[in-house]
Scaffold this active site. Structure first.
Site, PDB file in Angstrom:
ATOM      1  N   CYS A  69     -15.945 -20.637 -27.244  1.00 35.25           N
ATOM      2  CA  CYS A  69     -16.057 -20.974 -25.888  1.00 35.25           C
ATOM      3  C   CYS A  69     -15.200 -19.882 -25.473  1.00 35.25           C
ATOM      4  O   CYS A  69     -14.007 -19.469 -25.791  1.00 35.25           O
ATOM      5  CB  CYS A  69     -15.224 -22.274 -25.693  1.00 35.25           C
ATOM      6  SG  CYS A  69     -15.166 -22.367 -23.978  1.00 35.25           S
ATOM      7  N   CYS A 215     -18.337 -20.912 -17.211  1.00 33.95           N
ATOM      8  CA  CYS A 215     -18.571 -20.726 -18.986  1.00 33.95           C
ATOM      9  C   CYS A 215     -18.461 -19.406 -19.494  1.00 33.95           C
ATOM     10  O   CYS A 215     -18.973 -18.636 -18.777  1.00 33.95           O
ATOM     11  CB  CYS A 215     -19.875 -21.263 -19.182  1.00 33.95           C
ATOM     12  SG  CYS A 215     -20.411 -21.089 -21.006  1.00 33.95           S
TER      13      CYS A 215
END
Length: 271
Positions: A69, A215
């Site tokens: 991530c 993101c």
């Protein structure tokens, strides 16, 4: 009681704790409960810190594991500095997507640059049954054909160029693309609007989460795809509802992500 801290990167929020603190807990039960925004603390993701070797164990809020991530690794890096786990301005972090090098540009306010690796365009990397790259691929989203580009960049990403990433109908279709049987393990869907050759605007439907405010790996994928298609230059500002990221693409395809991270709270979970 569980010692935990909450951080965010451009609005993408995470609960972070040392791996040893979670010993004895069933993660498949703990993670959905603690990440619940009504009866838990609330977060998009859950991160465990393994100290030797320094490793980021990343989970989506539904308890599913993800390779990496982008916003999470910056928050991970700040947590490690805050907790005295590291005291360096450059260090490596093990992830399921390989070793990522973090360079701390500023400690206060925290700002870091992360080496994100290169895009992998092979269909095998994203779990798609095709003989070649999944670029310019037509996917049916609730019966509507949508042309997208899918590839692996630290995790599985699909880039969809749209007129308005904030449009509710567009976001609804992104959810359908995420769940498409074309992708054996689902896909993150990045809705991208190109504003000019140096700037894009983006929202992401994240697998295992749903709509998110940001993101990091998705911003990298969006910039790579926009640059590949000649829509943007090799350095792109990615505008998000709660901040911005800078993505730089080297001549050899290496991708660098730069952005902030901030601690929101530190305490104990009593659920």
């Amino acid at each position: 009681m569980l010692k935990v801290a909450k951080y965010h990167g451009c609005g993408n929020d995470f609960l972070i704790l040392r791996e040893k603190e979670a010993a004895g807990y069933q993660l498949d039960r703990l993670i959905p409960a603690i990440c619940d925004r009504h009866t838990g603390i609330g977060a998009d993701g859950f991160i465990l810190v393994r100290e030797s070797p320094l490793t980021m164990l990343f989970y989506n809020c539904d308890g599913s594991r993800a390779p990496m991530c982008g916003n999470g690794i910056r928050c991970f890096a700040k947590f490690c500095l805050d907790e005295g786990i590291v005291d360096a301005d450059r260090f490596d972090v093990q992830t399921l997507a390989g070793v990522k090098t973090v360079t701390v540009v500023d400690r206060e306010p925290f700002f870091a640059r992360v080496a994100m690796g290169k895009a992998d365009f092979s269909p095998q990397a994203i779990g798609v049954d095709r003989s070649g790259p999944a670029l310019g691929m037509t996917v049916l989203a609730q019966g509507q054909p949508v042309v997208v580009d899918s590839f692996f960049l630290s995790t599985v990403h699909t880039v969809w160029f749209v007129d308005d990433p904030e449009d509710p109908e567009t976001q609804r279709l992104a959810g359908a693309i995420c769940e498409s049987p074309v992708y054996r393990e689902k896909t993150n869907v990045n809705m991208v609007q190109v504003l000019d050759p140096k700037t894009i605007r983006m929202r992401t439907w994240e697998r295992g989460v749903g709509m998110t405010l940001a993101c990091g790996t998705g911003a990298c994928a969006a910039a790579v795809d926009a640059h590949r298609l000649g829509k943007c230059e090799n350095q792109v500002e990615v505008l998000l509802p709660k901040g911005r990221l800078t993505i730089q693409i080297e001549e050899d395809g290496s991708v660098w992500m730069s952005g902030p991270a901030r601690r929101i709270i530190k305490g104990v979970y009593e659920g």
